[in-house]
Design an enzyme around this catalytic site. Structure first.
Site, mmCIF file in Angstrom:
data_model
loop_
_atom_site.group_PDB
_atom_site.id
_atom_site.type_symbol
_atom_site.label_atom_id
_atom_site.label_comp_id
_atom_site.label_asym_id
_atom_site.label_seq_id
_atom_site.Cartn_x
_atom_site.Cartn_y
_atom_site.Cartn_z
ATOM 1 N N LYS A 128 -0.705 5.067 4.457
ATOM 2 C CA LYS A 128 -1.574 4.124 5.167
ATOM 3 C C LYS A 128 -1.156 4.010 6.630
ATOM 4 O O LYS A 128 0.022 3.787 6.939
ATOM 5 C CB LYS A 128 -1.560 2.750 4.479
ATOM 6 N N HIS B 21 0.839 -1.209 0.000
ATOM 7 C CA HIS B 21 0.000 0.000 0.000
ATOM 8 C C HIS B 21 0.868 1.251 0.000
ATOM 9 O O HIS B 21 2.049 1.204 0.351
ATOM 10 C CB HIS B 21 -0.929 0.028 1.220
HETATM 11 N N1 LIG Z 1 -12.820 -0.815 2.844
HETATM 12 C C1 LIG Z 1 -12.235 -0.361 1.734
HETATM 13 O O1 LIG Z 1 -12.558 -0.770 0.593
HETATM 14 C C2 LIG Z 1 -11.185 0.686 1.859
HETATM 15 C C3 LIG Z 1 -10.845 1.125 3.098
HETATM 16 N N2 LIG Z 1 -9.954 2.156 3.247
HETATM 17 C C4 LIG Z 1 -9.759 2.624 4.604
HETATM 18 O O2 LIG Z 1 -10.441 3.869 4.735
HETATM 19 C C5 LIG Z 1 -9.785 4.705 5.679
HETATM 20 C C6 LIG Z 1 -9.520 6.067 5.063
HETATM 21 O O3 LIG Z 1 -8.668 5.949 3.959
HETATM 22 P P1 LIG Z 1 -8.248 7.246 3.091
HETATM 23 O O4 LIG Z 1 -9.443 7.947 2.570
HETATM 24 O O5 LIG Z 1 -7.224 6.736 2.149
HETATM 25 O O6 LIG Z 1 -7.569 8.149 4.216
HETATM 26 P P2 LIG Z 1 -7.267 9.721 4.189
HETATM 27 O O7 LIG Z 1 -6.264 9.965 5.248
HETATM 28 O O8 LIG Z 1 -6.987 10.177 2.809
HETATM 29 O O9 LIG Z 1 -8.662 10.376 4.640
HETATM 30 C C7 LIG Z 1 -9.158 10.254 5.947
HETATM 31 C C8 LIG Z 1 -10.167 11.380 6.160
HETATM 32 O O10 LIG Z 1 -10.780 11.199 7.430
HETATM 33 C C9 LIG Z 1 -10.785 12.453 8.086
HETATM 34 N N3 LIG Z 1 -10.869 12.263 9.535
HETATM 35 C C10 LIG Z 1 -9.880 11.950 10.409
HETATM 36 N N4 LIG Z 1 -10.390 11.852 11.650
HETATM 37 C C11 LIG Z 1 -11.725 12.116 11.539
HETATM 38 C C12 LIG Z 1 -12.797 12.197 12.458
HETATM 39 N N5 LIG Z 1 -12.612 11.974 13.769
HETATM 40 N N6 LIG Z 1 -14.035 12.483 11.981
HETATM 41 C C13 LIG Z 1 -14.245 12.710 10.692
HETATM 42 N N7 LIG Z 1 -13.272 12.673 9.761
HETATM 43 C C14 LIG Z 1 -12.030 12.381 10.191
HETATM 44 C C15 LIG Z 1 -9.520 13.148 7.634
HETATM 45 O O11 LIG Z 1 -9.647 14.533 7.882
HETATM 46 P P3 LIG Z 1 -8.355 15.498 7.923
HETATM 47 O O12 LIG Z 1 -7.856 15.510 6.501
HETATM 48 O O13 LIG Z 1 -8.926 16.795 8.370
HETATM 49 O O14 LIG Z 1 -7.401 14.844 8.889
HETATM 50 C C16 LIG Z 1 -9.580 12.791 6.143
HETATM 51 O O15 LIG Z 1 -10.499 13.633 5.477
HETATM 52 C C17 LIG Z 1 -8.548 3.912 6.112
HETATM 53 O O16 LIG Z 1 -8.852 3.220 7.313
HETATM 54 C C18 LIG Z 1 -8.343 2.896 4.992
HETATM 55 O O17 LIG Z 1 -7.697 1.722 5.426
HETATM 56 C C19 LIG Z 1 -9.355 2.736 2.180
HETATM 57 C C20 LIG Z 1 -9.628 2.311 0.919
HETATM 58 C C21 LIG Z 1 -10.566 1.249 0.641
HETATM 59 O O1 LIG Z 2 -5.785 2.257 3.177
HETATM 60 C C1 LIG Z 2 -6.019 1.917 2.004
HETATM 61 O O2 LIG Z 2 -5.683 2.604 1.037
HETATM 62 C C2 LIG Z 2 -6.759 0.662 1.782
HETATM 63 N N1 LIG Z 2 -7.267 0.069 2.821
HETATM 64 C C3 LIG Z 2 -8.047 -1.110 2.832
HETATM 65 C C4 LIG Z 2 -7.349 -2.178 3.644
HETATM 66 O O3 LIG Z 2 -6.770 -1.859 4.691
HETATM 67 O O4 LIG Z 2 -7.415 -3.350 3.272
HETATM 68 C C5 LIG Z 2 -8.492 -1.540 1.464
HETATM 69 C C6 LIG Z 2 -7.557 -1.227 0.341
HETATM 70 O O5 LIG Z 2 -6.576 -2.219 0.245
HETATM 71 C C7 LIG Z 2 -6.960 0.168 0.411
#
Ligand SMILES: NC(=O)C1=CN([C@@H]2O[C@H](COP(=O)(O)OP(=O)(O)OC[C@H]3O[C@@H](n4cnc5c(N)ncnc54)[C@H](OP(=O)(O)O)[C@@H]3O)[C@@H](O)[C@H]2O)C=CC1
Ligand SMILES: O=C(O)C1=N[C@H](C(=O)O)C[C@H](O)C1
Length: 243
Positions: A137, A133
């Protein structure tokens, strides 16, 4: 549908694009500085939560308390699942969680389970999981790798737990399954399961080319959850039945 985005980072923005393309309205975008309270004063059909491991549970419980169905993509909060499940049941709420929303990975999960069943008697093979990743992450191993590992453990007579190595494979005991996490620039998400013996290797691999597949799956999950009660995952959305 009126969708609230809790978390407006890489995934929140990718989800917004797909949701709008599919005719939905984004009624709120909440990041770390925003307040969830604003959701209580407006109509929200479904909230989609992609934030960070230490924020997810509080956000989910808020949605459940306010009667807002919630799709959760944030990973690495599984240890709190019983608390969330109890809240959903008490409040007759709706939640859908998946460690990975992409259709491709959910098919990969099925292949992984079947492969684990087939390989179980063949003790000459050693199984390994690798995940790669992007550098931002926060959690390791990925939620997807944990799902893959649990499915292998559930189909193995000898393996009892997984063990993590970061940037290099961990030393493992005979009852441990190695997961190696690599962090490299700009990788959306790659997962590889390999079975190696002295004579050959069998490998299955999923490589996301962008975040589009995760985002599309999350929006389809939100469409599925709208109007339902209970706890669901992507196999309910994709109507995958397990043998
Ligand atoms: N299930 C799936 O298919 C996938 C899961 N994920 C997971 O999703 C999560 C987010 O990934 P990603 O978008 O890449 O991360 P990013 O860091 O790009 O985005 C996270 C966002 O959450 C915000 N945030 C942080 N704390 C809070 C809070 N307490 N309340 C509301 N918003 C908050 C951040 O705000 P700020 O910028 O202001 O800090 C930012 O906007 C991770 O856990 C990742 O593993 C990711 C991809 C696919
Ligand atoms: O953090 C990410 O980017 C992703 N998180 C998910 C995970 O922890 O498996 C899904 C995807 O692989 C991307």
């Amino acid at each position: 549908m009126k969708i609230a985005l809790i978390g407006y980072g890489k995934m929140g923005k990718a989800i917004e694009e797909i949701a709008v393309q599919r005719g939905h309205e984004i009624v709120a975008k909440i990041d770390a500085t925003g307040s969830l309270e604003s959701l209580a004063d407006q109509q929200v059909d479904v909230a989609i939560e992609f934030t960070r491991p230490d924020a997810a549970v509080q956000n989910i419980l808020f949605c459940i308390e306010k009667g807002i169905p919630v799709v959760v993509g944030t990973t690495a909060w599984n240890h709190e699942f019983p608390r969330v499940k109890a809240a959903v049941e008490t409040k007759n709420g709706a939640m859908l969680y998946a460690s990975n929303f992409s259709v491709g990975v959910n098919i990969f999960f099925e292949i992984n389970r079947r492969l684990a069943q087939l390989m179980n008697p063949h003790t000459e093979y050693t199984v390994n999981i690798e995940e790669i990743h992007h550098l931002q992450k926060l959690d390791a191993p990925s939620g997807t790798a944990v799902s893959i590992a649990n499915d292998i453990l559930g189909n193995s007579s000898s393996l009892k737990q997984w063990k993590l190595g970061e940037e290099s494979a961990p030393e493992v005991q005979s009852d441990e399954l190695a997961i190696t996490s690599f962090r490299q620039p700009d990788v959306p998400g790659t997962h590889v399961v390999s079975y190696r013996s002295e004579v050959d290797t069998i490998e299955i691999r999923h490589e996301a080319h962008s975040r589009k597949g995760f985002a599309l799956g999350a929006v389809i999950a939100a469409e599925f959850l709208n109007g339902k009660k209970g706890i669901f995952t992507m196999s309910d959305v994709l109507k995958i039945t397990h043998k």
